[in-house]
Design an enzyme around this catalytic site. Structure first.
Site, short mmCIF file in Angstrom:
data_model
loop_
_atom_site.label_atom_id
_atom_site.label_comp_id
_atom_site.label_asym_id
_atom_site.label_seq_id
_atom_site.Cartn_x
_atom_site.Cartn_y
_atom_site.Cartn_z
N ASP A 1 -11.26 3.60 4.44
CA ASP A 1 -11.75 2.23 4.32
C ASP A 1 -13.28 2.19 4.31
O ASP A 1 -13.87 1.15 4.00
CB ASP A 1 -11.24 1.38 5.49
CG ASP A 1 -10.41 0.19 5.01
OD1 ASP A 1 -10.31 0.00 3.78
OD2 ASP A 1 -9.87 -0.54 5.85
N GLN B 1 -5.04 -1.40 9.70
CA GLN B 1 -5.08 -2.73 9.12
C GLN B 1 -5.75 -3.73 10.07
O GLN B 1 -5.41 -3.81 11.25
CB GLN B 1 -3.65 -3.20 8.80
CG GLN B 1 -3.57 -4.52 8.07
CD GLN B 1 -4.11 -4.43 6.66
OE1 GLN B 1 -4.00 -3.42 5.99
NE2 GLN B 1 -4.71 -5.51 6.19
N LYS C 1 0.83 -1.21 0.00
CA LYS C 1 0.00 0.00 0.00
C LYS C 1 0.86 1.25 0.00
O LYS C 1 0.59 2.21 -0.73
CB LYS C 1 -0.93 0.00 1.22
CG LYS C 1 -2.06 -1.01 1.15
CD LYS C 1 -2.89 -1.01 2.43
CE LYS C 1 -4.04 -2.01 2.36
NZ LYS C 1 -4.80 -2.10 3.61
#
Length: 315
Positions: A133, A110, A66
Site C-alpha cells: 500500500d 484494510q 482484491k
C-alpha cells in the site's frame, strides 16, 4: 501534439473521457503475463496477504474483490478476516508472522481499523519491502526524497493515467485538491518528481477555486462530492477525480458520484476521468503491480526497477 491546456483547445466540445477501466484491464493483463515470466525465471509465485479487522460489509466486498483479482493474475491470495474485538497486540503479532513468511510478498491491512487500534503503528509494523500500500514511513520517506520505493496504489494509478494521456508532464502546473496521506500528499510528490510545478489545496486554503483554475492538471481527492464546479477548472485542463460517494437520487435509487461535478466540468476540461470507471479500477490493478514488484525485490530481480514509463505502462 497540440497543447491540451491552451485556450484554443478549450471546450469547443466535451472533454475526452479517460477510461480507467480499460487501462486497468490492460495493466492486469500485463501483470498476469509478467507473473508467468517471473515464475518461470525464479520458481516463485507472488503472494498477497490481505487483513480485514471487523465486519464492515463494504470492506468485506472490497477485500474479496482484491482476492479474486489476485487469483486472476496468477498470484496467491491469503485472506485474514479478524473479528471486531481483535486487539492491537494480536493484529501486530499477525503482521510479524506475515513479515517472516517467505511465501507472502505483499501485506495489506484494510483501513479504517476499529477504534482502539492505532493505524500508524499497524502500517509501520509492515516490513517496508512488503508494504504494497506504500503507506509506511519508510516508503513514504523514500517517495518524499525521490528514491525508488513502493508507491501508494491510488496515486500511482492516477499518474499512470496522466502519463498515458499527456506523456511528458514536465513544466505543467498541477494542483492537488486534498492533502491526505493516502492520496493527496503522495500524489503531489509524484507530480513534483515528474517535473510539474505543484500546489496543494486543503481545508485551510483561502480560495481553493482560484488556485484550482491555475492547473493544467487538476487532481481532486477530498471525499466531498461535487465540490469542484465549472468555475474551478481552467479550460482544457486534465481533471483526475479520485473521489467516490454513493448518493440517493430523487427516484430513491443510489448512484456513485465523484468530487468533481462531472456534468458542469465535462464541457470545460480537455480530459476527465468519470466516476465510476475512472480512477477506481486502477487502485486494485496497481496493488497487483506493487505485489509483483515486492516479489521481484524479494529475489533481487532488477525487473522491479519500474521508474521508466515503458516498464509500467501497458502496451
Amino acid at each position: 501534439m497540440s497543447d491540451p491546456t491552451s485556450p484554443a483547445t478549450a471546450a469547443s466540445s466535451r472533454a475526452k473521457l479517460i477510461d480507467g477501466k480499460a487501462f486497468a484491464k490492460n495493466l492486469r493483463e500485463q501483470t498476469a503475463r509478467d507473473v508467468v515470466a517471473f515464475h518461470e525465471k525464479h520458481g516463485v509465485t507472488p503472494g498477497l496477504a490481505v487483513v480485514l479487522v471487523g465486519n464492515d460489509p463494504a470492506s468485506e466486498v472490497y477485500v474479496r474483490n482484491k482476492a479474486l483479482e489476485t487469483h486472476r493474475v496468477g498470484m496467491r491470495s491469503f485472506m485474514h478476516m479478524l473479528p471486531e474485538t481483535t486487539s492491537e497486540d494480536a493484529l501486530l503479532t499477525l503482521i510479524d508472522r506475515l513479515n517472516a513468511d517467505p511465501e507472502i510478498h505483499g501485506i495489506l491491512v484494510q483501513l479504517p481499523l476499529p477504534k482502539g487500534i492505532n493505524p500508524h503503528r499497524v502500517t509501520n509494523a509492515i516490513a517496508p519491502e512488503k508494504d504494497v500500500d506504500g503507506l509506511g514511513e519508510v516508503n513514504a520517506g523514500r517517495l518524499s526524497v525521490g528514491l525508488k520505493g513502493i508507491v501508494p496504489c491510488t496515486p500511482l494509478g492516477c499518474l499512470m493515467l496522466l502519463k498515458s494521456e499527456l506523456d511528458d508532464l514536465r513544466g505543467m502546473n498541477a494542483v492537488v485538491v486534498g492533502a491526505s496521506n493516502l492520496v493527496g500528499k503522495p500524489m503531489a510528490l509524484l507530480l513534483l518528481n515528474e517535473g510539474c510545478t505543484v500546489s496543494i489545496a486543503h481545508i485551510d486554503t483561502k480560495n481553493p477555486a482560484e488556485l484550482a483554475r491555475t492547473a493544467d492538471i487538476l487532481v481532486v481527492a477530498t471525499g466531498v462530492y461535487h465540490l469542484v464546479k465549472r468555475d474551478w477548472v481552467k479550460p482544457g485542463a486534465t481533471v483526475i477525480d479520485v473521489g467516490i460517494t454513493r448518493i440517493q437520487t430523487e427516484s430513491g435509487k443510489t448512484r456513485l458520484v465523484g468530487d468533481v461535478d462531472f456534468d458542469q466540468v465535462v464541457d470545460v476540461a480537455g480530459r476527465i476521468t468519470p466516476v465510476p470507471g475512472g480512477v477506481g479500477p486502477m487502485t486494485i490493478a496497481c496493488l497487483l503491480r506493487n505485489t509483483l514488484k515486492a516479489a521481484r525485490l524479494s529475489v533481487g530481480d532488477k525487473g522491479c526497477e519500474e521508474s521508466g514509463k515503458a516498464n509500467w505502462l501497458p502496451s
